[in-house]
Design a protein around this motif. Structure first.
Motif, PDB file in Angstrom:
ATOM      1  N   GLN A   1      -4.156   6.689 -12.098  1.00  0.00           N
ATOM      2  CA  GLN A   1      -3.658   5.588 -11.445  1.00  0.00           C
ATOM      3  C   GLN A   1      -2.808   4.897 -12.434  1.00  0.00           C
ATOM      4  OE1 GLN A   1      -6.349   2.960  -9.609  1.00  0.00           O
ATOM      5  NE2 GLN A   1      -4.679   1.604  -8.820  1.00  0.00           N
ATOM      6  N   ASP A  58      -8.015  -1.670  -0.990  1.00  0.00           N
ATOM      7  CA  ASP A  58      -8.193  -0.158  -0.987  1.00  0.00           C
ATOM      8  C   ASP A  58      -9.456   0.287  -0.588  1.00  0.00           C
ATOM      9  OD1 ASP A  58      -5.993   0.318  -2.268  1.00  0.00           O
ATOM     10  OD2 ASP A  58      -6.635   0.585  -4.288  1.00  0.00           O
ATOM     11  N   SER A  97     -12.042   6.648  -3.234  1.00  0.00           N
ATOM     12  CA  SER A  97     -12.859   5.495  -2.383  1.00  0.00           C
ATOM     13  C   SER A  97     -13.863   4.893  -3.395  1.00  0.00           C
ATOM     14  CB  SER A  97     -13.726   6.184  -1.423  1.00  0.00           C
ATOM     15  OG  SER A  97     -15.060   6.952  -1.827  1.00  0.00           O
ATOM     16  N   SER A 143      -9.300  -0.143   3.402  1.00  0.00           N
ATOM     17  CA  SER A 143      -8.384   0.953   3.833  1.00  0.00           C
ATOM     18  C   SER A 143      -9.394   2.404   3.985  1.00  0.00           C
ATOM     19  CB  SER A 143      -7.408   1.188   2.959  1.00  0.00           C
ATOM     20  OG  SER A 143      -6.710   2.493   3.537  1.00  0.00           O
ATOM     21  N   SER A 171       0.619  -1.316  -0.035  1.00  0.00           N
ATOM     22  CA  SER A 171       0.053   0.022   0.130  1.00  0.00           C
ATOM     23  C   SER A 171       0.875   1.202  -0.296  1.00  0.00           C
ATOM     24  CB  SER A 171      -0.981  -0.018   1.156  1.00  0.00           C
ATOM     25  OG  SER A 171      -0.224  -0.084   2.285  1.00  0.00           O
ATOM     26  N   SER A 226      -4.146   5.053  -5.777  1.00  0.00           N
ATOM     27  CA  SER A 226      -5.147   4.360  -5.382  1.00  0.00           C
ATOM     28  C   SER A 226      -5.819   5.014  -4.200  1.00  0.00           C
ATOM     29  CB  SER A 226      -5.061   2.893  -5.502  1.00  0.00           C
ATOM     30  OG  SER A 226      -4.164   2.710  -4.678  1.00  0.00           O
ATOM     31  N   PHE A 227      -5.281   5.235  -3.145  1.00  0.00           N
ATOM     32  CA  PHE A 227      -5.643   5.416  -1.959  1.00  0.00           C
ATOM     33  C   PHE A 227      -6.308   6.869  -1.880  1.00  0.00           C
ATOM     34  CE2 PHE A 227      -3.511   2.829   1.473  1.00  0.00           C
ATOM     35  CZ  PHE A 227      -4.120   1.676   0.820  1.00  0.00           C
TER      36      PHE A 227
END
Length: 224
Positions: free
Chosen positions: A96, A158, A23, A161, A13, A19-20
């Protein structure tokens, strides 16, 4: 062992893939009451994985099975781009993809990565992550089953998270949930292992609706 260690690194991660920052509609789903408790979140996760498999895995298969960067691959890429109907999700996918290409060029410098970058530039087409991911991973020596598992892991990681960062679930609960969901990967993938991009389909339309609603959140933690 060396290949396994590299595989673990590529799904870490901490990699700056962007990607983070998204959502994928989870924040709006929680904000507008589509997900109210952990039980509904589990159902949401399963639907998210199902749609990721039914929509993205066929495109990943087609890209992996193309030996050359040719007109047939161009058709696959243009077809995927046509499915990205939510502007913010389209933007996130391209960001991304570009980040992943820079990452792979750094980890695996050489003609293969340069060839992929040149091909996208030549055709002036968006660099979507789902298209780029199998192209790069194949050239890095990973198998299609490895890529399937890596992709679903990234998708699941993801979302869990994002739920933790939103304060919807705790860190221990979220990681336990992620651990439990790995047992579903084989069942989720089973129907799509050999399907090509012409058989791709969306299976959870409320997820698309939630992604559209994200722009109406007054105060947001995520871009989407």
């Amino acid at each position: 062992m060396n290949k396994y260690a590299r595989l673990m690194h590529l799904v870490d991660s901490s990699l700056p893939t962007g990607s983070f920052a998204n959502s994928s509609g989870l924040e709006s789903s929680i904000t507008f009451g589509m997900i109210k408790d952990v039980f509904q979140f589990k159902n949401y996760l399963y639907s998210f994985l199902q749609q990721s498999a039914s929509m993205d895995i066929p495109f990943i298969n087609s890209c992996f099975n193309h030996q050359n960067l040719d007109d047939n691959l161009l058709q696959v890429t243009e077809s995927y781009n046509a499915t990205m109907l939510v502007p913010s999700i389209h933007k996130a996918s391209v960001i991304q993809g570009k980040n992943w290409l820079r990452l792979m060029a750094s980890f695996y410098p050489g003609d293969d990565t340069l060839e992929i970058s040149t091909w996208f530039s030549k055709h002036a087409i968006p660099i979507h992550f789902v298209i780029l991911f199998p192209l790069c991973m194949k050239r890095a020596g990973f198998s299609l089953p490895d890529i399937h598992t890596m992709y679903l892991h990234i998708v699941l990681r993801d979302q869990v998270s994002a739920a933790i960062r939103l304060g919807f679930i705790g860190a221990m609960e979220g990681n336990k949930l992620q651990h439990d969901f790995y047992t579903l990967f084989d069942d989720v993938l089973e129907k799509y292992l050999t399907k090509g991009y012409t058989e791709a389909s969306r299976s959870a339309f409320l997820l698309d609706t939630a992604q559209v609603f994200h722009e109406f959140i007054y105060s947001k933690l995520f871009q989407n």
